[in-house]
Write a protein that holds these residues in place. Structure first.
Motif, short mmCIF file in Angstrom:
data_model
loop_
_atom_site.label_atom_id
_atom_site.label_comp_id
_atom_site.label_asym_id
_atom_site.label_seq_id
_atom_site.Cartn_x
_atom_site.Cartn_y
_atom_site.Cartn_z
N ILE B 103 54.31 -11.49 3.22
CA ILE B 103 53.19 -12.29 3.75
C ILE B 103 52.53 -13.09 2.62
O ILE B 103 52.23 -14.28 2.78
CB ILE B 103 52.14 -11.36 4.44
CG1 ILE B 103 52.71 -10.82 5.74
CG2 ILE B 103 50.83 -12.10 4.72
CD1 ILE B 103 51.86 -9.74 6.38
N LEU B 106 54.81 -15.85 1.63
CA LEU B 106 54.81 -16.86 2.69
C LEU B 106 53.55 -17.72 2.63
O LEU B 106 53.59 -18.94 2.81
CB LEU B 106 54.90 -16.15 4.05
CG LEU B 106 55.35 -16.97 5.23
CD1 LEU B 106 56.84 -17.26 5.12
CD2 LEU B 106 55.08 -16.22 6.53
N TYR B 110 55.89 -23.33 0.83
CA TYR B 110 55.76 -24.73 1.27
C TYR B 110 55.34 -24.85 2.73
O TYR B 110 54.85 -25.87 3.18
CB TYR B 110 57.08 -25.47 1.03
CG TYR B 110 58.12 -25.19 2.05
CD1 TYR B 110 58.36 -26.07 3.11
CD2 TYR B 110 58.89 -24.03 1.99
CE1 TYR B 110 59.31 -25.79 4.07
CE2 TYR B 110 59.83 -23.74 2.95
CZ TYR B 110 60.05 -24.63 3.98
OH TYR B 110 60.99 -24.35 4.93
N LEU B 111 55.53 -23.71 3.48
CA LEU B 111 55.17 -23.74 4.89
C LEU B 111 53.70 -24.09 5.10
O LEU B 111 53.33 -24.70 6.08
CB LEU B 111 55.43 -22.38 5.53
CG LEU B 111 56.85 -22.09 6.00
CD1 LEU B 111 56.93 -20.70 6.61
CD2 LEU B 111 57.30 -23.11 7.03
N PHE B 112 52.89 -23.64 4.16
CA PHE B 112 51.45 -23.86 4.30
C PHE B 112 50.96 -25.05 3.48
O PHE B 112 49.76 -25.24 3.36
CB PHE B 112 50.69 -22.57 3.95
CG PHE B 112 50.93 -21.49 4.97
CD1 PHE B 112 50.14 -21.40 6.11
CD2 PHE B 112 51.97 -20.60 4.83
CE1 PHE B 112 50.39 -20.45 7.07
CE2 PHE B 112 52.23 -19.64 5.79
CZ PHE B 112 51.44 -19.56 6.91
N PRO B 114 51.01 -28.19 4.18
CA PRO B 114 50.18 -29.17 4.90
C PRO B 114 48.70 -28.83 4.89
O PRO B 114 47.86 -29.71 5.00
CB PRO B 114 50.73 -29.12 6.32
CG PRO B 114 52.10 -28.62 6.19
CD PRO B 114 52.12 -27.71 5.02
N LEU B 115 48.39 -27.53 4.69
CA LEU B 115 46.97 -27.14 4.70
C LEU B 115 46.26 -27.53 3.41
O LEU B 115 45.03 -27.55 3.36
CB LEU B 115 46.84 -25.63 4.90
CG LEU B 115 47.10 -25.10 6.32
CD1 LEU B 115 46.93 -23.60 6.35
CD2 LEU B 115 46.13 -25.73 7.30
N PHE B 134 46.02 -13.26 6.58
CA PHE B 134 47.23 -12.70 7.16
C PHE B 134 47.34 -11.21 6.88
O PHE B 134 47.81 -10.44 7.71
CB PHE B 134 48.47 -13.45 6.64
CG PHE B 134 48.61 -14.82 7.26
CD1 PHE B 134 48.06 -15.09 8.50
CD2 PHE B 134 49.28 -15.85 6.60
CE1 PHE B 134 48.17 -16.34 9.08
CE2 PHE B 134 49.40 -17.10 7.18
CZ PHE B 134 48.85 -17.35 8.42
N LEU B 137 45.12 -9.49 9.22
CA LEU B 137 45.77 -9.48 10.54
C LEU B 137 46.82 -8.38 10.59
O LEU B 137 47.00 -7.69 11.61
CB LEU B 137 46.41 -10.86 10.77
CG LEU B 137 46.78 -11.24 12.19
CD1 LEU B 137 45.54 -11.27 13.07
CD2 LEU B 137 47.42 -12.62 12.21
N ILE B 141 47.78 -5.15 13.04
CA ILE B 141 49.11 -4.97 13.63
C ILE B 141 49.70 -3.61 13.26
O ILE B 141 50.24 -2.90 14.11
CB ILE B 141 50.07 -6.10 13.16
CG1 ILE B 141 49.58 -7.46 13.68
CG2 ILE B 141 51.50 -5.85 13.61
CD1 ILE B 141 50.27 -8.65 13.04
#
Lengths: 683, 214
Positions: B103, B106, B110-112, B114-115, B134, B137, B141
């Motif tokens: 996590i 992640l 690069y996935l994030f 744009p933020l 996360f 979160l 879970i």
């Protein structure tokens, strides 16, 4: 009169229906008062709507009603243009007569069911149908459409203690919402392609839309409105829902509600969309052929009088779509004059079907109210006890069988003319075959419809009563009889005035963008329909000739047999008393035709024998045969679909395991998936 | 001095990671207190240049709710019902750590990316906040105990505050007071709800709450 044909008149109509709905609900405790309020308001509202619709149609006065808001999604516009005026007239005409019928008819529901509830939903139902055909923007249309579906759902389950009605209602509810999903999709695509919510502004913007987008809109509209119209194989709600509702509601559902689907098809295919592709016209024609033939075949195998009539609605929707499909093909071939004739045939049949189907449903309602069963096998000999109903049913049966000089004949004649023109002008083998099949299909349909109504009329009204109760049957109250007689008279009046109606329809279709530059295909001769190609028919002459022929026949008979003495004696009965068991049954009548058509209908037979003594099987006490025909759409489409959905639901159901942790995990995964989608630039 | 926000966010992040592996209930509540203190300090630091009386009052209200009221209710819940902080998780210890590592990786991947545009000047703080969010979160879970889930949700709230600070989305003191009041109510309701649950089921392990009792 002129003051009525305005937005004020239209609002007054809606207010009358609203008062009827609310008044019925408020007076719920007294069935007598709530029934009177609901029915009177519906009658007055319908009469006013009839005045407005027919007035707008004849005087060519468009009506516009705009309810603006700062939010575009909350701005509603309604209007009556030529096409809307035609449908408003049909809806209001049938609603007026159905409401008149209801005065005498609805009493038999008390005290088991509350009339306040019936009056509430009945008024909303009629008002919503009027709103559907007058809505001029997407939002207003969708709201009116949903209101129409919901109000009819509550009318279908009005007799809620009958389990079959609840089942029919559930099926109707599901199918209407599948239909709504497709309609919504069609509307959203229209909005995306045009950027406007108003129907009037869509046509110019669609000229630049891609063929893929146009194809998607056409298909979604065909499926969405096709479900409402009851085309095969999307018809499965119709044979259950129409019989379940009270008969005057069935008359409206079958006579006019399903036509709202046809109305929207015509508006989208001929006014909003540019010239449709050839494949689409062929698809509509194919659906029309299948619907008309299978509709009448299933009707033939029915014992339930209201289900039989419901299947005939499918057949007639098929006939209307033969006209619509042919018109689409002619348009794509660049033959707008022929397209206009075909479309007029479809529109004319829409009017005719509304009249004779309402007549048949009201007559059936009178019959059913006597014995409280819809099974035809329990009747017989009713002509003796209910002569007005019998004559009305006979006229309706003749009209639906397209027998001259009644209205069904004229519209089917026009449909035949356009199909023959298709055979002549079809520029490919595929088109020639399609039109030839359509001609054959229509001829077969007409023949089978006549056979079906010979069965229905014979079994219900002729021969001997099949039970003791039948001999106590009596006519419905005067208002109900009057409404049936008005409709019966209309089948003849419309036929005789067919020339005027055709010319009115020509002026309506002349306002469509597809026919704006087309010279009228009809020459204007009074009492005669003359097509450009040279075909002509004068229904006045046909009616007069038939009347003269009948009078002549009667005169000849009286000449030949007038001097003979007639002795009435007992029928020779082989020494056994005559009983209803000796009469031909509905099953027996239809058996031979179903056997001929067994390749399509796949009948199954179940026979059982009961013996006098179960141990010594020589003397049977009763031998019964049960004959079933299964709707192919149910067995081959919906049941497998149902099984697949149930299996898929079981698999998907595992996701819903009751663990909060799992649900949060799903949210987390969705969030991550969305980030992936955005990062990869998919959206 | 410019590293202070990152240090504070780092402390908050670390407490969330430690909550994942903590076994004792009281320790978890104390870790939450530390985490809240770090977030409040971050809030105070971000508003140092335009401090007003209302803002100070708001921060004091947040201190009261997060450092005193919420821990008080949590500790009272543990003491009253003698319920131990359920340390049971769906994943084993090593697996929990592996998922946590994933996590965190992640969150910085690069996935994030744009933020990053929403906080061009405070990217480290932003990605730390996302990682914290996360991880919080993941507490909800992975943990089976209702108490742990409650702390997971409170930690998520803290992470959201950090993220808003990193993105420069501080709201008016009135709104922050409203949010704090909301939080206070939530803690009270959750306290009553968990007490009732414990009385009914004799456990706060969500896997035991399968069927409602009469």
């Amino acid at each position: 009169m002129t003051a009525l044909i305005s937005s004020t008149g239209f609002i007054s109509t809606l207010i009358l229906f609203a008062l009827g709905a609310i008044g019925s609900l408020l007076a719920m405790k007294s069935d007598r008062i709530s029934g009177a309020i609901g029915t009177t308001a519906a009658l007055l509202g319908s009469v006013l709507a009839l005045t407005i619709g027919s007035g707008a149609l004849i005087s060519h006065t468009p009506i516009a009603l705009q309810l603006n808001s700062t939010l575009p999604l909350l701005s509603f516009s309604f209007g009556i243009d030529a096409l809307s005026a035609f449908f408003v007239t049909i809806i209001a005409l049938i609603a007026t007569i159905a409401s008149l019928y209801a005065f005498g008819y609805i009493k038999h529901f008390t005290p088991a069911y509350r009339l306040g509830r019936l009056g509430f939903f009945y008024n909303i139902f009629i008002a919503s149908m009027l709103l559907v055909v007058t809505a001029q923007n997407i939002v207003a249309f969708l709201i009116a459409w949903e209101l129409m579906s919901l109000s009819t759902y509550f009318l279908v389950i009005y007799e809620y203690r009958e389990q079959t009605n609840i089942k029919a209602g559930t099926r109707y509810f599901i199918m209407m919402h599948v239909s709504f999903a497709f309609i919504m999709l069609a509307m959203l695509l229209l909005y995306r392609a045009t950027g406007t919510l108003g129907f009037a502004n869509m046509a110019p913007a669609l000229t630049t839309a891609s063929p893929l987008m146009l194809g998607a809109i056409l298909l979604c509209a065909l499926v969405g409105f096709g479900i409402k119209a009851g085309i095969i194989p999307l018809h499965i709600w119709l044979p259950d829902a129409h019989p379940a509702a009270p008969s005057h509601v069935s008359a409206l559902m079958s006579g006019v509600m399903i036509k709202t689907g046809i109305y929207m098809m015509i508006r989208i295919f001929f006014i909003i969309m540019p010239t449709p592709p050839l494949w689409f016209g062929l698809a509509v024609l194919t659906i029309a052929i299948i619907s008309s033939i299978l509709g009448v075949l299933y009707a033939l195998s029915e014992h339930d009088i209201k289900r039989l009539l419901a299947y005939h609605s499918i057949e007639n929707i098929g006939i209307i779509l033969l006209g619509v499909g042919s018109a689409l093909i002619f348009l794509s071939l660049g033959l707008p004059a022929l397209a206009q004739i075909a479309l007029i045939a479809g529109l004319f049949h829409t009017l005719n079907h509304a009249i004779f189907k309402a007549l048949l449903f009201l007559s059936a309602g009178s019959v059913v109210s006597q014995k409280h069963t819809r099974d035809m096998e329990h009747y017989g000999g009713l002509i003796k006890y209910m002569p007005v109903t019998a004559v009305s049913f006979l006229v309706g049966a003749m009209a639906i069988s397209a027998l001259p000089p009644l209205n069904g004949f004229v519209s089917e004649w026009l449909t035949f003319q356009s199909l023959f023109a298709g055979i002549i002008h079809g520029n490919s083998m595929t088109l020639s075959i399609a039109f030839t099949l359509a001609v054959g299909g229509l001829a077969l349909t007409s023949g089978l419809a006549a056979a079906c109504f010979v069965k229905a009329f014979g079994v219900i009204f002729l021969a001997r009563p099949r039970s003791e109760e039948i001999s106590h049957a009596h006519e419905m109250p005067l208002s109900s009889q009057l409404s049936m007689l008005i409709l019966a008279a209309l089948t003849l009046i419309v036929a005789v005035q067919s020339s005027f109606i055709v010319h009115t329809l020509a002026s309506i279709t002349g306002t469509f963008s597809a026919f704006s530059n087309t010279a009228s295909a009809f020459s204007s001769q009074p009492f005669t329909i003359t097509l450009g190609a040279g075909s002509a028919i004068s229904m006045t002459m046909v009616a007069l000739t038939l009347i003269l022929a009948i009078l002549l026949a009667l005169w000849i008979v009286s000449l030949i047999g007038g001097r003979r003495r007639v002795e009435v004696g007992t029928t020779w009965d082989c020494g056994t008393p005559l009983s209803p068991r000796m009469e031909i049954t509905a099953f027996g009548f239809a058996h031979s035709i179903i056997t001929v058509m067994r390749g399509i209908m796949r009948p199954t037979r179940q026979s059982s024998v009961e013996y006098q003594d179960a141990n010594i099987r020589y003397f049977p006490a009763e031998h019964s045969i049960h004959f079933f025909t299964h709707d192919f759409a149910t067995t081959h489409l919906y049941r497998p679909l149902d099984r697949t959905l149930a299996r898929a639901s079981q698999i998907i159901g595992r996701i819903q395991n009751g663990s909060v942790n799992a649900y949060v995990l799903y949210m987390f995964m969705t969030l991550l998936a969305l980030f992936v989608v955005i990062s990869l630039g998919i959206i | 001095m410019t590293e202070l926000p990152i240090i504070l966010a780092g402390i908050a992040f670390m407490t969330i990671v430690l909550i994942q592996i903590a076994r004792k209930s009281m320790l978890v509540v104390e870790l939450f207190v530390v985490q809240s203190a770090a977030v409040i300090a971050l809030l105070a630091w971000s508003s140092r240049d335009h401090a007003t009386l209302t803002l100070v009052a708001t921060i004091l209200a947040i201190v009261a709710v997060k450092l005193f009221v919420a821990p008080f209710f949590l500790k009272r819940l543990i003491a009253t019902h003698a319920s131990r902080f359920s340390s049971s998780t769906y994943l084993s210890g090593p697996n929990t750590l592996i998922v946590l590592a994933l996590i965190i990786a992640l969150s910085s991947s690069y996935l994030f990316k744009p933020l990053a545009v929403i906080a061009p000047g405070a990217q480290t703080l932003l990605f730390l906040s996302i990682a914290s969010l996360f991880c919080a979160l993941f507490i909800v879970i992975n943990r089976q105990g209702a108490l742990s889930q409650m702390i997971g949700i409170l930690s998520m709230e803290n992470s959201i505050v950090m993220m808003a600070l990193a993105a420069g989305l501080e709201q008016s003191p009135a709104l922050q007071l409203g949010i704090t009041f909301d939080l206070l109510l939530w803690v009270c309701v959750a306290y009553i709800f968990l007490s009732l649950l414990y009385r009914q089921f004799g456990s706060l392990d969500v896997t035991q709450l399968r069927r409602l009792k009469d």
